[in-house]
Motif scaffolding. Sequence first.
Motif, mmCIF file in Angstrom:
data_model
loop_
_atom_site.group_PDB
_atom_site.id
_atom_site.type_symbol
_atom_site.label_atom_id
_atom_site.label_comp_id
_atom_site.label_asym_id
_atom_site.label_seq_id
_atom_site.Cartn_x
_atom_site.Cartn_y
_atom_site.Cartn_z
ATOM 1 N N ASN A 563 38.071 47.441 36.299
ATOM 2 C CA ASN A 563 37.437 46.479 36.257
ATOM 3 C C ASN A 563 38.347 45.119 35.662
ATOM 4 O OD1 ASN A 563 35.259 47.690 37.364
ATOM 5 N ND2 ASN A 563 34.259 47.926 35.400
ATOM 6 N N HIS A 564 37.945 43.755 36.046
ATOM 7 C CA HIS A 564 38.378 42.668 35.527
ATOM 8 C C HIS A 564 39.852 42.889 34.694
ATOM 9 C CE1 HIS A 564 36.628 44.256 32.120
ATOM 10 N NE2 HIS A 564 35.490 44.135 32.383
ATOM 11 N N PRO A 565 41.021 43.268 35.662
ATOM 12 C CA PRO A 565 42.092 43.732 34.997
ATOM 13 C C PRO A 565 42.954 42.453 34.227
ATOM 14 C CG PRO A 565 42.498 43.674 37.351
ATOM 15 C CD PRO A 565 40.853 43.335 37.077
ATOM 16 N N ARG A 566 42.598 41.290 34.598
ATOM 17 C CA ARG A 566 43.376 40.199 33.877
ATOM 18 C C ARG A 566 42.263 39.329 32.889
ATOM 19 N NH1 ARG A 566 48.677 40.508 32.779
ATOM 20 N NH2 ARG A 566 50.056 41.283 34.585
ATOM 21 N N LEU A 600 38.103 40.274 42.952
ATOM 22 C CA LEU A 600 36.883 39.212 42.492
ATOM 23 C C LEU A 600 36.085 39.843 41.729
ATOM 24 C CD1 LEU A 600 36.017 37.216 45.838
ATOM 25 C CD2 LEU A 600 37.715 36.659 43.867
ATOM 26 N N ASN A 601 36.128 39.325 40.294
ATOM 27 C CA ASN A 601 35.029 39.644 39.304
ATOM 28 C C ASN A 601 34.220 38.443 39.125
ATOM 29 O OD1 ASN A 601 34.289 39.751 36.098
ATOM 30 N ND2 ASN A 601 34.297 41.735 36.890
ATOM 31 N N GLY A 602 33.099 38.155 39.705
ATOM 32 C CA GLY A 602 32.389 37.224 39.709
ATOM 33 C C GLY A 602 32.425 36.257 41.021
ATOM 34 N N ALA A 630 35.333 43.865 45.200
ATOM 35 C CA ALA A 630 34.752 42.767 44.595
ATOM 36 C C ALA A 630 33.299 43.091 44.137
ATOM 37 C CB ALA A 630 34.645 41.642 45.401
ATOM 38 N N SER A 631 32.619 42.434 42.973
ATOM 39 C CA SER A 631 31.617 42.686 42.350
ATOM 40 C C SER A 631 30.903 41.421 41.510
ATOM 41 C CB SER A 631 31.787 43.726 41.266
ATOM 42 O OG SER A 631 32.371 43.296 40.065
#
Length: 814
Positions: A563-566, A600-602, A630-631
């Motif tokens: 999740n959200h790696p950056r 894509l996170n968001g 994506a989530s």
Amino acid sequence: MRKSIALAALILALAGAALTAPATVKVVKSPADLPGPFAGIAREGDIFVSDGRFAAVIAATPRPLWSTINYGHPDVAGCVAAFLPAGASARPEAQVGYPYIRLNGKALIVTTSSVRPEGAAVVARASAQAPDGSRLDVLVRYTFSFESGRIDAAAEIRNAGKAEVKGLSVSLGASAWQSYNFSPYNAKSFPSLNFRVYERPDHALAWLNPNPVETSDKPLPGSLRPGQVHRLSYSLFAAAALPDLLDRLYRAVRLPAVRAMLELKKFDGPAEVIVREPATGAVFYRTFLDKPIPLVIPLPAGTYEVQANLFPAVVVKSLVASAAKDAAANAWALEAPPLGHVRVAVAGRRGRHVPGKVSFIGLAPTRSPYFLPEDPIVTGRSWETLKNAVYPPAGGAEVMLPAGTYLATSSRGPEFAVETRVVEVLAGAPADLRFTVDRVLETPGLVSVDTHMHTQFSDGSVLIPQRLRSSAAEGVDVVVSADHNIVTEYRPELERLGLAGELAVITGSEVTARTGSIHFNSLPVAVRPDEPTKGAISVRDETPAKLFALARQKNPGSLVHLNHPRSGSLGYFNNYDLDPEKAAFANALFDLDFDVMEALNGARFDQDNRRSIEDWFHLVNRGYPIRIVASSDAHGVDGGETGYARTYVLMTEPVAGALDEKALVAALKRGRAFVSNGPVVAVRAGGKATFGDMVAAKKGRVDLDIKVTGAPWLDVSEVRLVVNGERRPPLTIKGADGRTVKFRDRVRVDMPADGWVAVEVLGGRPLYPLIQQRSGDGRPEGAALPYALTNPILVDANGDGRSDPVWPEKVVIK
């Protein structure tokens, strides 16, 4: 403030001496002998302090502790585990005074060695070891000024190593295990008001930090020479009533305060009151009420913006807290506006109910409505700070709105029509809003999945029913529960709501390391009701490779989903310093044994997501079989909508009521999917292969048949190829029909060597108001613009039956 107090019984339990007696400090031998609220918190060997007016538990025995959002916290030993005024009992848990040490931005694990009484004080000793061998010794001394309702904490941090420590940040942390709080601190305008207030149903706590405040570029102390000591001091306050607590805080910081009296008129429902300083937005007061009562609000003299959320009305007024002795000068009043009734229904052209949503946005001067959220003082959890959408059932919904003018928008996600109307609501007069929302885009062979979302079982602001209603209303086919370090089961609520034919659910969990260094989803997972975490794995071990292995061991065949790696300090790639230029190297313990990662996170193609996508390009170039998803990572609903973004997965079976979880996981691992917040992408290479497949180049060329579709209201302005991680110039828009087909063309790609190709799609018109996510500063980079990116099609250029990496070198672990 609520008063649910068994007053007499608890005072008797607390009062072991006269009310004016000094505090007694004793080691707990049997927690059952303690007053009720402390018996469930204390352990044998802990320290109980009481004077009849206040009581506290200092944890002395090591034990894991989880926050209300299920993040693993430092060991509770050495911390204040509870602090209550006499008669209070509601949600007594706390963890106050834990040493929070970061070295060059990385958190260190602090181990407590001893906690014991020393005279009238309690002293905790601990240490932290850095990866480079540096050692820091920590001493925290608690003294008890119960006559002032206060515990003082004095900390000493000593460099016990032989070399100077640099890049050091040290503080004592405080968690009251609740989200609802406020602080008036502002570095320029109110530097002395560095306290945070936590209101509970029958008491309130505050943590005062009078120390110099560090900044991101100037950690404190910054450096410590061998043997050098850094000192800090803090105070924890408790009171039965919020006004009394604020009075004590202002006295502690030597700032005169006056008492304003606020009355809410023509209103008898639940309410929230917020008092802000208008120039800075600093919050000086905040509370939720079951019903309006006169409020006493201690404040420094000055002008304030007072907001009353009289659900659904929002009333804001500028008021003055005067230093004059005339009590009438500080008698404030806010009045609820008149309301109107609106009947809302959503259906298709044939009259069949559509489980969509209707959002109401106020048109100036009308404010947007704020519908009643869960009371965060009662729950201790996050709450919806924006709530202006409704989900009409089959029979429609009755909605109360303040008289005014609204933009009403009805939808059911990116595959359906969007209907928008301007409606005027009149006081006391009924209105009828019937929306027609039909499917306008067919997506045969595709299943839309949102693999990452939260509820109040961790750090989400909604309960399961609201999460499911919103998911169905956004047209998502499959949703995955992903609360932190706990398994949340959606299925019983899905069936109770009658949504099983509209939505499928998968049970998962977001594995969150104790320091937050890595977040990843494990799915699907088995629900184990007898386990404290309902089946989530232990995260006591910080090592990513071990956490990945534990997830697969506990649920064989499950997907490991990074999740959200950056995403700032929550980003795995940031925390382990993955080279952002070419993913050439990373720090020790970095591991790439995950299956998919969020591109894509968001909803936004923002900086964090752009960097994650670039990282993914580099990893694919190096031959790692990692694919993208994506989530939404939805925590609320309005302003963080479920399904934006989502993953479209190539699957042939119908979803409703018959989801093949194994087939879905296999498709995600293979990369037979694309990420999107609206555009739908179809690609065929050589007439047969698609994303997730390999195609043989013919004479060093690959022909791609690309089709991009979307709802008529969706904008697509750019379609481009990504070849071996390099974005090609946008293709000329061809084949658009002015409705659902946005692009259609055959494109030839030169591939003289093995490699890969993907398709990226962008639009220029924001998704607002379909989703309520606007650009904060008006720049396109901050807006939720249409975006899609496919997984790679691998290319075999030399006919050897495989596609070799573009860059043969793997990531070097330093």
